[in-house]
Enzyme design. Structure first.
Site, PDB file in Angstrom:
ATOM      1  N   ASP A 173      -4.060  -2.650   0.447  1.00  0.00           N
ATOM      2  CA  ASP A 173      -3.796  -3.321   1.713  1.00  0.00           C
ATOM      3  C   ASP A 173      -3.890  -4.838   1.562  1.00  0.00           C
ATOM      4  O   ASP A 173      -4.805  -5.355   0.913  1.00  0.00           O
ATOM      5  CB  ASP A 173      -4.804  -2.870   2.779  1.00  0.00           C
ATOM      6  CG  ASP A 173      -4.619  -1.410   3.178  1.00  0.00           C
ATOM      7  OD1 ASP A 173      -3.498  -0.895   3.016  1.00  0.00           O
ATOM      8  OD2 ASP A 173      -5.608  -0.803   3.654  1.00  0.00           O
ATOM      9  N   HIS A 206      17.231   3.234  11.680  1.00  0.00           N
ATOM     10  CA  HIS A 206      18.371   2.322  11.692  1.00  0.00           C
ATOM     11  C   HIS A 206      19.694   3.090  11.705  1.00  0.00           C
ATOM     12  O   HIS A 206      19.839   4.117  11.040  1.00  0.00           O
ATOM     13  CB  HIS A 206      18.321   1.386  10.490  1.00  0.00           C
ATOM     14  CG  HIS A 206      17.182   0.422  10.554  1.00  0.00           C
ATOM     15  ND1 HIS A 206      16.908  -0.497   9.559  1.00  0.00           N
ATOM     16  CD2 HIS A 206      16.239   0.201  11.516  1.00  0.00           C
ATOM     17  CE1 HIS A 206      15.853  -1.214   9.893  1.00  0.00           C
ATOM     18  NE2 HIS A 206      15.432  -0.803  11.068  1.00  0.00           N
ATOM     19  N   TYR A 263       5.277  -4.090  19.301  1.00  0.00           N
ATOM     20  CA  TYR A 263       5.779  -4.590  18.015  1.00  0.00           C
ATOM     21  C   TYR A 263       6.251  -6.036  18.142  1.00  0.00           C
ATOM     22  O   TYR A 263       5.817  -6.925  17.410  1.00  0.00           O
ATOM     23  CB  TYR A 263       6.911  -3.694  17.511  1.00  0.00           C
ATOM     24  CG  TYR A 263       7.694  -4.313  16.381  1.00  0.00           C
ATOM     25  CD1 TYR A 263       7.070  -4.617  15.168  1.00  0.00           C
ATOM     26  CD2 TYR A 263       9.053  -4.616  16.523  1.00  0.00           C
ATOM     27  CE1 TYR A 263       7.788  -5.207  14.127  1.00  0.00           C
ATOM     28  CE2 TYR A 263       9.766  -5.197  15.487  1.00  0.00           C
ATOM     29  CZ  TYR A 263       9.136  -5.494  14.295  1.00  0.00           C
ATOM     30  OH  TYR A 263       9.844  -6.085  13.274  1.00  0.00           O
ATOM     31  N   PHE A 299      23.582  10.892  17.168  1.00  0.00           N
ATOM     32  CA  PHE A 299      23.555  10.764  18.623  1.00  0.00           C
ATOM     33  C   PHE A 299      23.915   9.332  19.021  1.00  0.00           C
ATOM     34  O   PHE A 299      23.433   8.365  18.426  1.00  0.00           O
ATOM     35  CB  PHE A 299      22.166  11.120  19.171  1.00  0.00           C
ATOM     36  CG  PHE A 299      21.862  12.589  19.121  1.00  0.00           C
ATOM     37  CD1 PHE A 299      22.387  13.449  20.081  1.00  0.00           C
ATOM     38  CD2 PHE A 299      21.066  13.118  18.109  1.00  0.00           C
ATOM     39  CE1 PHE A 299      22.113  14.809  20.038  1.00  0.00           C
ATOM     40  CE2 PHE A 299      20.795  14.471  18.059  1.00  0.00           C
ATOM     41  CZ  PHE A 299      21.322  15.325  19.028  1.00  0.00           C
ATOM     42  N   ASN A 312       0.816  -1.220   0.000  1.00  0.00           N
ATOM     43  CA  ASN A 312       0.000   0.000   0.000  1.00  0.00           C
ATOM     44  C   ASN A 312       0.847   1.266   0.000  1.00  0.00           C
ATOM     45  O   ASN A 312       0.312   2.374   0.056  1.00  0.00           O
ATOM     46  CB  ASN A 312      -0.960   0.010   1.191  1.00  0.00           C
ATOM     47  CG  ASN A 312      -0.234   0.032   2.527  1.00  0.00           C
ATOM     48  OD1 ASN A 312       0.995   0.175   2.600  1.00  0.00           O
ATOM     49  ND2 ASN A 312      -0.986  -0.097   3.611  1.00  0.00           N
ATOM     50  N   PHE A 313       2.170   1.112  -0.024  1.00  0.00           N
ATOM     51  CA  PHE A 313       3.117   2.227  -0.080  1.00  0.00           C
ATOM     52  C   PHE A 313       3.013   3.177   1.106  1.00  0.00           C
ATOM     53  O   PHE A 313       3.351   4.348   1.004  1.00  0.00           O
ATOM     54  CB  PHE A 313       2.985   2.996  -1.397  1.00  0.00           C
ATOM     55  CG  PHE A 313       3.383   2.175  -2.587  1.00  0.00           C
ATOM     56  CD1 PHE A 313       4.715   1.980  -2.897  1.00  0.00           C
ATOM     57  CD2 PHE A 313       2.428   1.550  -3.368  1.00  0.00           C
ATOM     58  CE1 PHE A 313       5.083   1.189  -3.975  1.00  0.00           C
ATOM     59  CE2 PHE A 313       2.785   0.754  -4.446  1.00  0.00           C
ATOM     60  CZ  PHE A 313       4.124   0.578  -4.758  1.00  0.00           C
TER      61      PHE A 313
END
Length: 329
Positions: A51, A185, A139, A202, A32-33
């Site tokens: 989707d 990441h 998650y 950081f 669905n980008f």
């Protein structure tokens, strides 16, 4: 094989779709980008935009599909803490709909992109598949719930499946690399500093119980990861759900990653120490001994320099394209 790849426009999904296509498979992608990139979709693959929850049954009903590789998911740990409902809906409910669509259409070969976040804070490293699964965020919890669901479908309905759990995927495969609107990441974040897109990187804590005081993580090259998915798909057995960890077996510290990015890019890359983040373990390294022994998976791009060089080639090319586009406006 005729394959459905969900989330095939994302970083990992698009590389795996490309590798599967190169191996001669007929690949259809649903995406669905929301986070994927159109430019990353392999030209030879068929794209169905939308989707997975809405389209999987319709696409699989076309017939002839022999396997599914499932990447589509929400995957930001921090976001999952504040929007857990979206993660349970988009990850778990969507996957249940996909499993039911597979069952209804006689497709019993699945490779699932899981995560080592299912283990939470490990009792020891390297992490093996036998260690307790105690995710510390929604998650990881949603991915673990999906693993349990896959096991039950394998036991009850003859599904042949493999879940692949991994931590930090990095590097690039030709013209496909990490190019997300929200980047979390380390390797691409550091390289963005080299390109001038960020002022500094950081470092969250320099007082960890590690050799240089910065946190240590396991990094796996995206091409090696893709090859593991190809192996899993080719060796799934009906009624069996296998779970494998993917990793290099070694770890690199945050400071080592930054220093390698400096060496490869030729830029100084300013870094600033910040307080530790809550819930971050000092060391996360995955053992891949099981998949090496059982499937013969043999990652060949495990050194940090190769990973960073490939990532930098992709990132710097993106930077050049953006610069040229700006000049031509």
């Amino acid at each position: 094989m005729k394959l459905l790849v969900t989330g095939g426009a994302g970083y990992v999904g698009s590389v795996c779709a490309a590798v599967l296509s190169e191996a001669g498979h007929d690949v259809t992608i649903i995406d669905n980008f929301s986070t994927g990139n159109r430019a990353a979709v392999p030209a030879v693959a068929r794209l169905v935009e939308g989707d997975v929850r809405d389209l999987a049954a319709e696409v699989l009903a076309e017939g002839g599909f022999e396997g599914v590789v499932h990447f589509a998911a929400r995957s930001l740990v921090g976001e999952s803490m504040v929007k857990p409902e979206e993660y349970w809906q988009h990850n778990v409910v969507t996957t249940l709909e996909l499993l039911d669509a597979m069952r209804a259409n006689g497709v019993n070969n699945l490779v699932f992109s899981s995560t080592a976040a299912t283990y939470g804070e490990p009792e020891a490293v390297p992490i093996t598949e036998e260690m307790p699964t105690q995710p510390t965020n929604p998650y990881g919890a949603t991915k673990l719930a999906i693993d349990h669901a896959i096991t039950s479908y394998a036991n009850a309905h003859g599904l042949g499946a493999t879940s692949l759990r991994y931590f930090n995927v990095a590097g690039a495969y030709g013209s496909i690399g990490e190019n997300r609107e929200v980047e979390t990441h380390l390797v691409p974040l550091v390289l963005q500093v080299a390109l001038g897109h960020r002022d500094k990187i950081f470092v969250f804590g320099d007082d960890w119980p590690t050799p240089d005081g910065t946190a240590v993580r396991d990094y796996i090259h995206i091409r090696d990861l893709a090859e593991a998915h190809v192996l899993a798909l080719a060796t799934n057995e009906p009624g069996t759900h296998r779970i494998y960890n993917l990793g290099s077996g070694d770890g690199y510290s945050v400071s080592q990653v930054i220093e390698m990015c400096r060496e490869v890019s030729g830029y100084p890359i300013p870094a600033e120490v910040a307080p530790r983040r809550a819930g971050d373990p000092a060391v996360l390294i995955a053992s891949s001994a099981k998949i090496r022994a059982e499937l013969g998976w043999n990652p060949t791009r495990t050194d940090l320099k190769t990973i960073v060089q490939d990532a930098w080639a992709f990132t710097s090319e993106l930077g050049d394209q953006a610069h040229s586009a700006g000049r031509n406006r």
